[in-house]
Design an enzyme around this catalytic site. Structure first.
Site, short mmCIF file in Angstrom:
data_model
loop_
_atom_site.label_atom_id
_atom_site.label_comp_id
_atom_site.label_asym_id
_atom_site.label_seq_id
_atom_site.Cartn_x
_atom_site.Cartn_y
_atom_site.Cartn_z
CD GLN A 94 -2.83 1.26 2.34
OE1 GLN A 94 -2.35 1.36 3.46
NE2 GLN A 94 -4.13 1.26 2.12
CE1 TYR A 173 -2.79 8.60 7.95
CE2 TYR A 173 -4.39 6.95 7.25
CZ TYR A 173 -3.57 7.49 8.23
OH TYR A 173 -3.55 6.94 9.48
NE ARG A 217 -8.50 -0.59 2.53
CZ ARG A 217 -8.46 -0.85 3.83
NH1 ARG A 217 -7.68 -0.18 4.63
NH2 ARG A 217 -9.20 -1.81 4.34
N GLY A 306 -8.84 -7.30 8.53
CA GLY A 306 -7.68 -6.73 9.19
C GLY A 306 -7.38 -7.44 10.50
NE ARG A 307 -10.67 -4.71 14.10
CZ ARG A 307 -11.86 -4.69 14.67
NH1 ARG A 307 -11.96 -4.56 15.97
NH2 ARG A 307 -12.95 -4.81 13.94
C1 LIG Z 1 -3.44 -1.77 13.64
C2 LIG Z 1 -4.15 -1.30 12.42
C3 LIG Z 1 -3.44 -0.63 11.44
C4 LIG Z 1 -4.07 -0.21 10.27
N1 LIG Z 1 -3.33 0.38 9.27
C5 LIG Z 1 -3.89 0.65 8.07
C6 LIG Z 1 -3.11 1.06 6.95
O1 LIG Z 1 -1.88 1.15 7.02
N2 LIG Z 1 -3.75 1.33 5.80
C7 LIG Z 1 -5.12 1.20 5.67
O2 LIG Z 1 -5.66 1.46 4.60
N3 LIG Z 1 -5.87 0.78 6.70
C8 LIG Z 1 -5.29 0.47 7.87
N4 LIG Z 1 -6.05 -0.03 8.89
C9 LIG Z 1 -7.47 -0.32 8.65
C10 LIG Z 1 -7.64 -1.78 8.21
O3 LIG Z 1 -7.09 -2.01 6.94
C11 LIG Z 1 -9.12 -2.18 8.20
O4 LIG Z 1 -9.80 -1.37 7.27
C12 LIG Z 1 -9.77 -2.03 9.56
O5 LIG Z 1 -8.97 -2.62 10.58
C13 LIG Z 1 -11.16 -2.70 9.58
O6 LIG Z 1 -11.06 -4.06 9.28
P1 LIG Z 1 -11.14 -5.19 10.43
O7 LIG Z 1 -12.39 -4.90 11.20
O8 LIG Z 1 -11.17 -6.48 9.70
O9 LIG Z 1 -9.91 -4.99 11.28
C14 LIG Z 1 -5.45 -0.43 10.08
C15 LIG Z 1 -6.17 -1.09 11.08
C16 LIG Z 1 -5.53 -1.54 12.23
C17 LIG Z 1 -6.33 -2.29 13.26
#
Ligand SMILES: Cc1cc2nc3c(=O)[nH]c(=O)nc-3n(C[C@H](O)[C@H](O)[C@H](O)COP(=O)(O)O)c2cc1C
Length: 349
Positions: A94, A173, A217, A306-307
């Site tokens: 990314q 961002y 994205r 993500g998580r």
């Molecule tokens: C620790 C952490 C770091 C993240 N860093 C980014 C990132 O670098 N770029 C991005 O687009 N989203 C980032 N996100 C958002 C995730 O990509 C995702 O959209 C968000 O966690 C929701 O998905 P989930 O409920 O499956 O975690 C981050 C989320 C978490 C929890």
């Protein structure tokens, strides 16, 4: 159609439809080079059909937080190569420019943004949380340089072994700051058409590495980092982006029954990655499988989580066998260095 079937993504075939969402984990070295620990972390998660590696900055000015990765120096490119060669899954990197989400204490530079409007919240820096500074309004020359930086970063990402890159136009961002009316108050062509900058970045990155290796994205309506979106812009942005035939559109925090999701699906003939809106705090006991299947039924092609991937390195196997899901530990562990809360999540026995 199930989550566990292969899927062709541009020139790459994914072994399943589960995508590890990009997550900044702040385990890079101070100079933005990826570390061996990062290689181990991604290698542990290689049963994902696709891994979208964490946000990496295309320039020092675009750096967001301490210990985030970069992709603008030879050393950063070489370090990423050691990561991609350790990971069995295809990876996209990314590309993220922070815009006003940056700080001189972190980058040594004054942040740049579409308009000189500071982030409302303090920001994490190597010296702790500091008040945000007012960013400098980008000149046309700054815009040109930044677009060139994205293209150069994409070329470096390919040389480093990534299958492609994801242009980060979500989560408040720089690119999202151009899209949103409260952060883009420009009176030039980048203000009258708030999609213009994002599309120009997409064009430059596509010219550099080929559109079938580029994803975009977006996170319509996400208010993170002080963004107040105008959701009516997104169908236009998505239709215009689709004309460029990128590898995929990635919608973060997607709600399958929302009218906007249906509208964007209709406007996007290509591959759609959807990242379901899961509850904050505890993740669902099924690891997000139900939410993922609802999005597939609503027309998504691939599902990003993500998580669930953060806390379950073998998530794909766990979802397939309905094995118990590990909850992410204290949120604090997501943003500090070291293996705790990073590479020490167990594989299900
Ligand atoms: C620790 C952490 C770091 C993240 N860093 C980014 C990132 O670098 N770029 C991005 O687009 N989203 C980032 N996100 C958002 C995730 O990509 C995702 O959209 C968000 O966690 C929701 O998905 P989930 O409920 O499956 O975690 C981050 C989320 C978490 C929890």
């Amino acid at each position: 159609m199930t989550l566990f079937e292969p899927f062709p993504l541009g020139p790459t075939t994914l072994t399943n439809r589960l995508v590890m969402a990009p997550m900044t984990r702040n385990r890079a070295a101070a100079d933005g080079t990826a570390t061996p620990l990062m290689a181990q972390y991604y290698a542990q998660r290689a049963t994902a059909g696709l891994i979208i590696a964490e946000a990496a900055t295309p320039s020092l000015t675009g750096r967001t937080y301490p210990n985030t990765a970069g992709i603008h120096t030879d050393a950063q490119e070489a370090a990423w190569r050691t990561v991609t060669s350790a990971v069995a899954a295809p990876m996209f990197l990314q590309l993220q420019h922070g815009g006003r989400v940056g700080h001189p204490t972190t980058s040594g530079r004054t942040p740049l943004a579409p308009s000189p409007i500071p982030l409302p919240d303090p920001i994490h820096t190597p010296a702790g949380r500091e008040p945000a500074v007012t960013p400098r309004e980008m000149t046309t020359a700054d815009i040109r340089t930044t677009i060139d930086d994205f293209a150069a970063a994409a070329t470096r990402a390919r040389s480093a072994g990534f299958a492609g890159v994801e242009v980060h136009s979500a989560n408040g961002y720089l690119l999202h700051q151009f899209l949103a009316p409260n952060t883009n108050q420009r009176t030039d062509a980048y203000g009258s058409d708030r999609s213009r900058f994002v599309l120009e970045v997409l064009d430059a990155v596509s010219d550099a590495i080929g559109p079938d290796r580029v994803g975009l994205r977006i996170s319509p309506g996400n208010t993170v980092n002080g963004i107040l979106d105008d959701e009516t812009l997104y169908p236009h942005l998505v239709r215009e982006a689709a004309r460029r035939n990128p590898a995929y559109l990635h919608i973060a925090l997607a709600v399958p029954e929302s009218p906007l999701f249906a509208q964007l699906r209709a406007a996007w003939p290509g591959t759609l990655i959807a990242n379901p809106l899961l509850p904050q705090g505890r993740i669902p006991a099924d690891g997000g499988r139900h939410a993922a299947e609802r999005l597939l039924a609503a027309g998504a092609d691939l599902i990003a989580l993500g998580r669930p991937f953060l806390a379950n390195p073998d998530l794909v196997n766990r979802l397939q066998t309905a094995a118990p899901i590990t909850q992410p530990q204290d949120r604090y562990l997501m943003y500090v260095g070291g293996p705790r809360g990073y590479t020490d999540y167990p594989t299900h026995q």
